[in-house]
Scaffold this motif. Structure first.
Motif, short mmCIF file in Angstrom:
data_model
loop_
_atom_site.label_atom_id
_atom_site.label_comp_id
_atom_site.label_asym_id
_atom_site.label_seq_id
_atom_site.Cartn_x
_atom_site.Cartn_y
_atom_site.Cartn_z
N ALA A 103 0.85 -1.20 0.00
CA ALA A 103 0.00 0.00 0.00
C ALA A 103 0.88 1.25 0.00
CB ALA A 103 -0.94 0.00 1.21
N TYR A 104 1.89 1.25 0.84
CA TYR A 104 2.83 2.37 0.90
C TYR A 104 3.47 2.61 -0.46
CZ TYR A 104 7.05 4.97 2.14
OH TYR A 104 8.06 5.90 2.18
N ASP A 105 3.95 1.54 -1.09
CA ASP A 105 4.58 1.66 -2.41
C ASP A 105 3.60 2.23 -3.44
OD1 ASP A 105 6.94 0.61 -1.38
OD2 ASP A 105 6.52 -1.42 -2.09
N ARG A 106 2.36 1.79 -3.41
CA ARG A 106 1.35 2.29 -4.36
C ARG A 106 1.05 3.77 -4.11
NH1 ARG A 106 1.80 -2.66 -6.22
NH2 ARG A 106 0.22 -4.19 -5.76
N PHE A 107 0.94 4.15 -2.83
CA PHE A 107 0.68 5.55 -2.52
C PHE A 107 1.84 6.44 -2.95
CE2 PHE A 107 -2.28 4.00 1.02
CZ PHE A 107 -3.40 4.15 0.22
N ILE A 108 3.06 5.97 -2.77
CA ILE A 108 4.23 6.75 -3.23
C ILE A 108 4.21 6.86 -4.75
CG2 ILE A 108 6.76 6.73 -3.44
CD1 ILE A 108 5.75 7.68 -0.72
N ALA A 109 3.93 5.76 -5.45
CA ALA A 109 3.84 5.81 -6.91
C ALA A 109 2.75 6.79 -7.35
CB ALA A 109 3.56 4.41 -7.47
N ALA A 110 1.61 6.75 -6.68
CA ALA A 110 0.52 7.68 -7.00
C ALA A 110 0.95 9.11 -6.77
CB ALA A 110 -0.72 7.35 -6.17
N LEU A 111 1.65 9.37 -5.66
CA LEU A 111 2.11 10.72 -5.35
C LEU A 111 3.09 11.23 -6.39
CD1 LEU A 111 2.34 13.15 -3.44
CD2 LEU A 111 4.13 11.89 -2.22
N VAL A 112 4.07 10.41 -6.74
CA VAL A 112 5.09 10.82 -7.73
C VAL A 112 4.43 11.13 -9.07
CG1 VAL A 112 7.08 10.00 -9.06
CG2 VAL A 112 6.99 9.64 -6.58
N LEU A 113 3.53 10.24 -9.51
CA LEU A 113 2.85 10.47 -10.80
C LEU A 113 1.96 11.71 -10.74
CD1 LEU A 113 2.02 6.78 -11.62
CD2 LEU A 113 3.37 8.30 -13.06
N ALA A 114 1.26 11.89 -9.63
CA ALA A 114 0.39 13.07 -9.50
C ALA A 114 1.22 14.35 -9.50
CB ALA A 114 -0.44 12.97 -8.23
N GLU A 115 2.37 14.33 -8.83
CA GLU A 115 3.25 15.49 -8.85
C GLU A 115 3.78 15.77 -10.25
OE1 GLU A 115 6.19 14.47 -5.90
OE2 GLU A 115 5.15 15.63 -4.35
N ASP A 116 4.19 14.72 -10.97
CA ASP A 116 4.68 14.88 -12.34
C ASP A 116 3.60 15.46 -13.26
OD1 ASP A 116 7.13 13.88 -11.63
OD2 ASP A 116 6.83 11.91 -12.55
N ALA A 117 2.37 15.02 -13.05
CA ALA A 117 1.27 15.48 -13.88
C ALA A 117 0.66 16.77 -13.37
CB ALA A 117 0.20 14.40 -13.95
N GLU A 118 1.17 17.27 -12.23
CA GLU A 118 0.62 18.46 -11.59
C GLU A 118 -0.87 18.30 -11.29
OE1 GLU A 118 1.75 21.86 -13.91
OE2 GLU A 118 3.89 21.40 -13.69
N ASP A 119 -1.23 17.09 -10.87
CA ASP A 119 -2.62 16.78 -10.51
C ASP A 119 -2.79 17.05 -9.02
OD1 ASP A 119 -5.14 15.77 -10.07
OD2 ASP A 119 -4.66 13.72 -10.63
N THR A 120 -3.31 18.22 -8.70
CA THR A 120 -3.43 18.63 -7.30
C THR A 120 -4.60 17.95 -6.60
OG1 THR A 120 -4.72 20.56 -7.94
CG2 THR A 120 -2.34 20.86 -7.68
N THR A 121 -5.49 17.31 -7.33
CA THR A 121 -6.62 16.66 -6.67
C THR A 121 -6.21 15.43 -5.90
OG1 THR A 121 -7.17 15.35 -8.64
CG2 THR A 121 -8.28 17.47 -8.40
N LEU A 122 -5.13 14.79 -6.32
CA LEU A 122 -4.68 13.57 -5.65
C LEU A 122 -3.57 13.87 -4.63
CD1 LEU A 122 -5.25 10.57 -5.60
CD2 LEU A 122 -3.52 10.25 -7.34
N ILE A 123 -2.92 14.99 -4.79
CA ILE A 123 -1.83 15.35 -3.86
C ILE A 123 -2.47 15.84 -2.64
CG2 ILE A 123 0.14 16.85 -3.45
CD1 ILE A 123 0.64 16.81 -6.44
#
Length: 123
Positions: A103-123
């Protein structure tokens, strides 16, 4: 520091949500399933992720399948927002199954991708 804060917030949110049932809206789920084939690929990915989230408490297996299909399509299309949301949903499922390290690994992956995409809804 941002990642630690993000994980702390996620864990607090998940702990609260784990105490409350997610409301399952069968009509919304049925209507979304009906319109998925009529949408373009990015909209299909977004709808698959939405459906995955709707089914998180109703059917873990189906929710996981939807999220993994969305993840596969998002990777193929290079759609980082869709990939981030899919990882987030899979992370929630891992957490609900007490698989905390994945779960931790998935949340980190989600965070990194959301930051790269500048998706503030998930950050």
């Amino acid at each position: 520091m941002r990642r630690i804060l993000f994980l702390l917030i996620i864990s607090l949110c998940l702990d609260l949500n784990a105490q409350v049932n997610f409301i399952f809206d069968a009509k919304e789920a049925d209507s979304l399933e009906a319109i998925i084939p009529k949408q373009d690929i990015k909209q299909q990915i977004d709808l698959l992720n939405r459906l995955s989230f709707i089914y998180i408490r109703q059917s873990h297996t189906y929710s996981d399948s939807l999220a993994r299909v969305a993840l596969s399509y998002a990777r193929q299309k290079g759609y980082k927002e869709g990939e981030a949301r899919a990882y987030y949903n899979i992370g929630i499922l891992d957490y609900l199954h007490a698989d905390y390290y994945p779960a931790y690994d998935r949340f980190i992956a989600a965070l990194v991708l959301a930051e790269d995409a500048e998706d503030t809804t998930l950050i």
